[in-house]
Design an enzyme around this catalytic site. Structure first.
Site: not given
Length: 409
Positions: A189, A217, A248
């Site tokens: 990330s 991610h 996320k």
């Protein structure tokens, strides 16, 4: 010992190094993300645009997700009432795990209170399941993976980042009969680079090793149904254990693993981080399940396409200014500053003068000397907001006298 003095010294070190972290008081408002309100230290309020959030696709504001959470809240109340083993498993948890298993093409999934806990609990438990196991870990793996591997009571090997040749050397040097597991991420990330998943899977097959892939991610963001980079590359059937987050791209809260039914059953039965933790509130589970289901559809693909387009535009515009953009092809846009004081200064000026919020990323999240601003464009940003960000960076980069000579071509 003077405990207060020791605490003062520890905190002062962070101030002296320019990496003391300040929490920004941000109020997200339903339906307006990425717009939010910042409460200044003096109590006044300012409207800002969030450019560093992990709600990558704006699903935390999606009407269907909110409706599912309201429905579950009205039906069940606030909390789950216990651990998964003691009254804390509901139809909402079962539905969420079914969505996750389907997302990754696995038999089962197991939901934790966070992806951090999922990594820590799973990796640290594997020795109990596979006596003599050796774990091979990429040197840039997330802190949660590192912590789980540290607590793993067995042999560990660290291979250089994305270095398949080094991984091969380490695998070849160990007992061929020993059980092995390779732990790595699909997207790292801080730089936004991708792992060579296929090559690592080839090595795993050659040396009879299990594969453990952190897609935190990437889930929701890549693949035709949002299953992550492994799905995009057609490698789902070569991964033994997936780790992912619900906080996320799915816009809610929690973490999970997805694997074979037998693997999930064993982790469920042996991992203290799962056994002794209160389960997610049913409303959270309901919202996450709805977000996952939505991102499997054409609507989800449109969001992914728009997000990728905006990321490419932002990278192109910032690179056009001569800023040091390290473009690894993902949705993450890191601007390297290389100094913690300058990084914090630039972040503060963006917030105070332009209403643009991007948090400075300093050591220990990244190595010293690689401090950066990490932008995360989303499909709910718009071209005007991108333009304002580019103009702000152009003005402030020059004012801070930051060195443009390091710009990446």
């Amino acid at each position: 010992m003077n405990y207060d003095a020791a605490l003062d010294m520890a905190l002062q070190r962070l101030h002296d190094e320019g990496r003391y972290r300040v929490f920004i008081d941000v109020e997200r408002r339903k339906g307006q993300y990425p717009q939010a309100v910042w409460t200044r230290p003096d109590g006044t309020e300012q409207e800002i645009t969030i450019w560093c959030g992990n709600d990558y696709l704006g699903m935390g504001q999606h009407p269907a997700v909110l409706a599912a959470m309201h429905e579950a809240l009205d039906a069940t109340g606030a909390g789950s009432g216990g651990t998964r083993n003691i009254s804390g498993t509901t139809v909402y948890h079962n539905q969420l795990e079914a969505e996750l298993a389907d997302l990754h093409g696995q038999d089962a999934a197991l939901v934790f209170s966070s992806a951090y806990i999922a990594n820590d609990a799973t990796l640290s438990t594997l020795r109990k399941l596979f006596p003599g196991l050796i774990i091979y870990s990429d040197e840039l793996n997330h802190a949660s993976m590192i912590e789980g591997i540290k607590r793993f009571d067995g042999a560990k090997r660290i291979f250089r980042h994305n270095d398949v040749a080094h991984l091969r050397e380490l695998l070849a040097a160990d007992d061929p009969a020993a059980p092995k597991l390779i732990a790595f991420e699909s997207i790292y990330s801080m730089d936004g680079d991708f792992a060579p998943i296929a090559e690592i899977c080839d090595l795993a097959r050659e040396f009879n090793a299990l594969t453990y892939l952190d897609e935190v991610h990437a889930v929701g963001m890549y693949g035709p149904r949002g299953g992550g980079v492994a799905e995009r590359e057609g490698l789902v059937d070569r991964i033994d254990i997936f780790n992912g987050t619900l906080g996320k791209a799915f816009g809610v809260f929690g973490g999970y693993i997805a694997a074979s039914a037998k693997m999930c059953d064993a982790i469920r039965s042996y991992a203290p981080g799962f056994i002794f933790t209160t389960s997610l509130p049913p409303a959270v589970a309901a919202g996450a399940a709805t977000a996952i289901a939505l991102l499997k559809t054409d609507e989800g693909q449109k969001l992914r396409d728009t997000q990728q387009l905006y990321a490419r535009i932002l990278k192109m515009r910032l690179r056009g200014l001569g800023l040091p953009i390290d473009d690894r092809g993902s949705h993450i846009v890191p601007v390297h500053v290389g100094n913690p004081v300058h990084c914090k200064m630039l972040s503060d000026m963006l917030l105070e003068e332009f209403g643009i919020y991007v948090q400075p990323i300093n050591f220990p999240t990244v190595p010293r000397g690689t401090e950066r601003l990490r932008f995360t464009p989303s499909p709910v940003h718009d071209p005007k907001q991108i333009e304002r960000l580019v103009q702000a960076m152009d003005a402030l980069w020059s004012r801070c006298a930051l060195n443009r000579a390091h710009a990446v071509a």
